[in-house]
Design a protein around this motif. Sequence first.
Motif, short mmCIF file in Angstrom:
data_model
loop_
_atom_site.label_atom_id
_atom_site.label_comp_id
_atom_site.label_asym_id
_atom_site.label_seq_id
_atom_site.Cartn_x
_atom_site.Cartn_y
_atom_site.Cartn_z
N ALA A 298 -0.11 -12.80 1.48
CA ALA A 298 -0.53 -11.82 0.49
C ALA A 298 -1.38 -10.71 1.09
O ALA A 298 -1.16 -9.52 0.80
CB ALA A 298 -1.28 -12.52 -0.65
N THR B 147 -1.36 -9.48 4.08
CA THR B 147 -0.49 -8.60 4.87
C THR B 147 0.35 -7.71 3.97
O THR B 147 0.55 -6.53 4.25
CB THR B 147 0.41 -9.45 5.78
N ARG B 148 0.85 -8.29 2.87
CA ARG B 148 1.66 -7.51 1.94
C ARG B 148 0.83 -6.39 1.32
O ARG B 148 1.28 -5.26 1.18
CB ARG B 148 2.23 -8.42 0.85
N ARG B 149 -0.40 -6.73 0.94
CA ARG B 149 -1.28 -5.71 0.35
C ARG B 149 -1.60 -4.60 1.36
O ARG B 149 -1.65 -3.42 1.01
CB ARG B 149 -2.56 -6.36 -0.17
N ILE C 179 1.37 -2.32 1.55
CA ILE C 179 1.47 -1.46 0.37
C ILE C 179 0.46 -0.31 0.47
O ILE C 179 0.77 0.85 0.18
CB ILE C 179 1.25 -2.29 -0.91
N MET D 79 5.76 -13.54 3.85
CA MET D 79 4.65 -12.64 4.24
C MET D 79 3.40 -13.01 3.44
O MET D 79 3.46 -13.17 2.22
CB MET D 79 5.02 -11.18 3.95
#
Length: 241
Positions: free
Chosen positions: A3, A5-7, A10, A1
């Motif tokens: 970064a 998209t991950r942020r 979250i 994934m």
Amino acid sequence: MAAPTRRALIRALKRTGRIARAVIGWAALLLGAYFFAGWVGSSIPSNRDFRQAADGVEIMIGTNGVHTMVVVPIQSPDMDWSRIFPASELADPSRPYTHLGISWGQKEVFIDTPTWADLSPWLVLRVVALGGDGLMHVEHWVNPQPGANYRPLRISHDQYRALVRALLRDLPPRSPERQRYPGYGTNDVFYDARGTYTAYLTCNEWTGATLRQAGLPTGAWTPFESSVMKWVPQPEGGGTR
């Protein structure tokens, strides 16, 4: 994934968590306000001048710890309840019944939850939020004895006649079309009733409204079991049903 998209995920989870906490907080606040309003309303006396009659009719106010009822003699000079709730409508009509326990509540809760274990949290939430049709529960008893859960009141004949009118206010007239449903045992039965159960008009507020209409002691608003029972003194020496 990646970064970014991950942020983003979250951030979305954090936002969802904040919304959930806000919803839970507001729900807890509303629930607390409801209980506080119930305590205040039930602490305001109605019919504060009531005194038990030296000569009259003995009734009882009953409770199972959650739900209250009014207990009346089947036969008295002022009322023959057998004309309204005949024992022939019971599964066991043969016993020498002497008293009726009359209460009102939400139809689905009454019929679909014969035990407290059958009462799901989802049903409770739905009933509190949306209400539902009223239903009358009538239990036939043989010589119930006063006790902590069945507290006697001796009332005047005028008050008893007013109580009769109040108990019947939400019951449709007896006719072949009046719907009834089997009870939990052999000595009780349910009847379709007028009225809609709401967070304001609960089963216990129905009892309180009945007592207020008859000039008997209770609070101004009695949504909980304790709201009703705190106004009825326990008999001396306690006892059991």
